[in-house]
Scaffold this motif. Sequence first.
Motif, PDB file in Angstrom:
ATOM      1  N   TRP A   1     -30.711 -54.436 -41.850  1.00 46.23           N
ATOM      2  CA  TRP A   1     -32.035 -54.069 -41.341  1.00 46.23           C
ATOM      3  C   TRP A   1     -33.135 -54.468 -42.333  1.00 46.23           C
ATOM      4  O   TRP A   1     -34.199 -54.906 -41.949  1.00 46.23           O
TER       5      TRP A   1
ATOM      6  N   TRP B   1     -29.738 -48.659 -26.963  1.00 46.69           N
ATOM      7  CA  TRP B   1     -29.804 -48.588 -28.429  1.00 46.69           C
ATOM      8  C   TRP B   1     -28.476 -48.161 -29.022  1.00 46.69           C
ATOM      9  O   TRP B   1     -28.250 -48.258 -30.207  1.00 46.69           O
TER      10      TRP B   1
ATOM     11  N   GLN C   1     -35.433 -38.462 -28.195  1.00 44.91           N
ATOM     12  CA  GLN C   1     -35.275 -39.918 -28.160  1.00 44.91           C
ATOM     13  C   GLN C   1     -36.125 -40.535 -27.063  1.00 44.91           C
ATOM     14  O   GLN C   1     -36.503 -41.702 -27.121  1.00 44.91           O
TER      15      GLN C   1
ATOM     16  N   SER D   1     -39.181 -41.043 -29.327  1.00 47.29           N
ATOM     17  CA  SER D   1     -38.995 -41.892 -30.508  1.00 47.29           C
ATOM     18  C   SER D   1     -38.304 -43.208 -30.148  1.00 47.29           C
ATOM     19  O   SER D   1     -38.575 -44.234 -30.778  1.00 47.29           O
ATOM     20  N   GLY D   2     -37.440 -43.184 -29.136  1.00 44.48           N
ATOM     21  CA  GLY D   2     -36.796 -44.424 -28.699  1.00 44.48           C
ATOM     22  C   GLY D   2     -37.805 -45.393 -28.113  1.00 44.48           C
ATOM     23  O   GLY D   2     -37.765 -46.599 -28.367  1.00 44.48           O
TER      24      GLY D   2
ATOM     25  N   ARG E   1     -40.931 -45.424 -28.859  1.00 46.37           N
ATOM     26  CA  ARG E   1     -41.773 -45.893 -29.967  1.00 46.37           C
ATOM     27  C   ARG E   1     -41.063 -46.993 -30.740  1.00 46.37           C
ATOM     28  O   ARG E   1     -41.656 -48.001 -31.099  1.00 46.37           O
ATOM     29  N   TYR E   2     -39.745 -46.780 -30.971  1.00 45.61           N
ATOM     30  CA  TYR E   2     -38.960 -47.770 -31.710  1.00 45.61           C
ATOM     31  C   TYR E   2     -38.931 -49.098 -30.962  1.00 45.61           C
ATOM     32  O   TYR E   2     -39.019 -50.171 -31.555  1.00 45.61           O
TER      33      TYR E   2
ATOM     34  N   GLN F   1     -41.205 -50.079 -29.069  1.00 46.46           N
ATOM     35  CA  GLN F   1     -42.618 -50.461 -28.900  1.00 46.46           C
ATOM     36  C   GLN F   1     -43.053 -50.452 -27.438  1.00 46.46           C
ATOM     37  O   GLN F   1     -43.851 -51.277 -27.002  1.00 46.46           O
TER      38      GLN F   1
ATOM     39  N   ARG G   1     -42.608 -38.360 -37.721  1.00 44.97           N
ATOM     40  CA  ARG G   1     -41.912 -39.641 -37.869  1.00 44.97           C
ATOM     41  C   ARG G   1     -40.405 -39.418 -37.986  1.00 44.97           C
ATOM     42  O   ARG G   1     -39.626 -40.115 -37.365  1.00 44.97           O
TER      43      ARG G   1
ATOM     44  N   SER H   1     -35.143 -37.657 -36.374  1.00 50.88           N
ATOM     45  CA  SER H   1     -33.705 -37.394 -36.489  1.00 50.88           C
ATOM     46  C   SER H   1     -33.454 -36.237 -37.457  1.00 50.88           C
ATOM     47  O   SER H   1     -32.518 -35.451 -37.261  1.00 50.88           O
TER      48      SER H   1
ATOM     49  N   GLU I   1     -48.570 -44.796 -32.183  1.00 47.53           N
ATOM     50  CA  GLU I   1     -47.575 -45.681 -32.791  1.00 47.53           C
ATOM     51  C   GLU I   1     -47.429 -45.482 -34.288  1.00 47.53           C
ATOM     52  O   GLU I   1     -46.462 -45.932 -34.875  1.00 47.53           O
TER      53      GLU I   1
END
Lengths: 256, 262
Positions: free
Chosen positions: A81, B22, B77, B80-81, B83-84, B86, B166, B169, B260
């Motif tokens: 990553w 994911w 998620q 946040s998923g 967001r990850y 985008q 942020r 998790s 974001e």
Amino acid sequence: MHALRVLGWGWVFHAKMMTRSAFDGLLAVLWPLFFATVAFFMFRNGGNPELLVYAALGAAVMGVWTATSVPASSALQRARWHGVLELLVATPVHFSLVLLPVTIATSAIGLYCLAATILWGKFAFGIDLPMEHPFAFALAVPATVISVGMLGFLLAVAFVRFRRSWAMGAVLEYPVWLICGFLVPLSLLPDWVRPISWALGPTWGMNAIRQASMGGTPLPDVAICFALGLGYVAAGVLMLNSVLRSAREHATLALT
Amino acid sequence: MTYALRVFFVGGLTSYRALFGWLSPSILLTTLFATPIFQILLFAYIGRTAKLENDEFYVIGNAIQYVSIPCVFGMVQMISGERYAQTLAFVLVTPAGRLPLFLGRAFPVVLNGAAVAVVSFGVAALLLDVGVRPSSLPSLLAVAVLASFSCTGFGLVLAGIGLRVRETSVMNNIVFGLLLIFTGSNVRLDRLPDWMQAIGGSMPLTHAITAGREVADGASLADVTGLLAWEAALGAVYMLAGYAFLIFMETQSRRRATLEIS
């Protein structure tokens, strides 16, 4: 000497990075504390004070494995990553000298948890740990941490082909807690589980720490724990050579 | 109406399938179904060591408590998923009604949570030789669905927090740990200090776990109506609070331009 410098500085850098990560640092300390709290309530309600001490030591060492299982399993994926895996593999030193300090740094984070759990047990549950062999205890703890880090090295190499290697590490968390005798005596587990337990360094490290604290002969267990750790490193290096050769031949290091 | 139903069902299904984007199905299934079985085994053996409760106590408690992983993680998620990937801004810029949008994403999570509880209960019961009367199984299924519903509502509240936090998790894992301690999944509530019992009583899963144990011991659904009503009421409150909180946090995110960057 050069190899020792690579190991030492690699450990320092990675340990510093992990202490600044909420997931690898803070959570690695908190997560086993939740389980330790439940275990303390269970053993306290059981009414046997000796078992409470047994549980306090086991819960403390659980954190070392927790700190290692997920971060070590995903060490290579994390390097992917960050976009540095190819660079690290291409360095002139053997890649094992780069990877081993990473996984030992993860298990060293578990020392925070070990200390936090012992303090939590003392101040929240009134558990005073005996210390029959303090010098052996001081030897058993780092030996266990290093051995667990070495086991993490083997996991890191074994899961190199998995994009979601962190999930593999997460799945291994409970089984190792269970079969290494952290909170459950091995004699309670089915017979077929015991050879697996004996092949795992944390089992012997746990024995050594318990015997150093509660009385017994911890040094043979320390020696077995460390020897198993060296065995994991040897197996990991052999596997790593094979994996790197294959990755170079097939250009699959990035798994893209 | 048809449009809202499409957003609810198709949007919810697509979002749920995105979870498999994911994380590959094999890994997700291992995480969801193998890990709770090991958790059950761990606590059942600790219980044997401490000579406290029987295995059934831990099988029921942990099978229901583990619905917090799919429900809490799944709902957070959702934010946040996106967001990850985008895609969060695109989702929130749509004119779709927020009720079907958010609750549609919660619906598959409820079913998923119940499935996790049922499978982990079934496998662990076989491994530990825990016998439950077949006539109790439909009632246990109903308890699992209700537990999953209330925990998903709780997850919806956390999803709102996920719009500003942020390290989601880390938050999810801490919530899981708190549920493990306070819901009585491994220690009877009356053995916990009073203040912990009070907190546990306001958390999802607590009443469902107690109800599940009574049902496994032979009680009928009618016998545990009070407990189930509490669990359902808590779930409804969390679900409504979570929905309102998400709307509020979405507005704040727009106003502060933090969608974001949080």
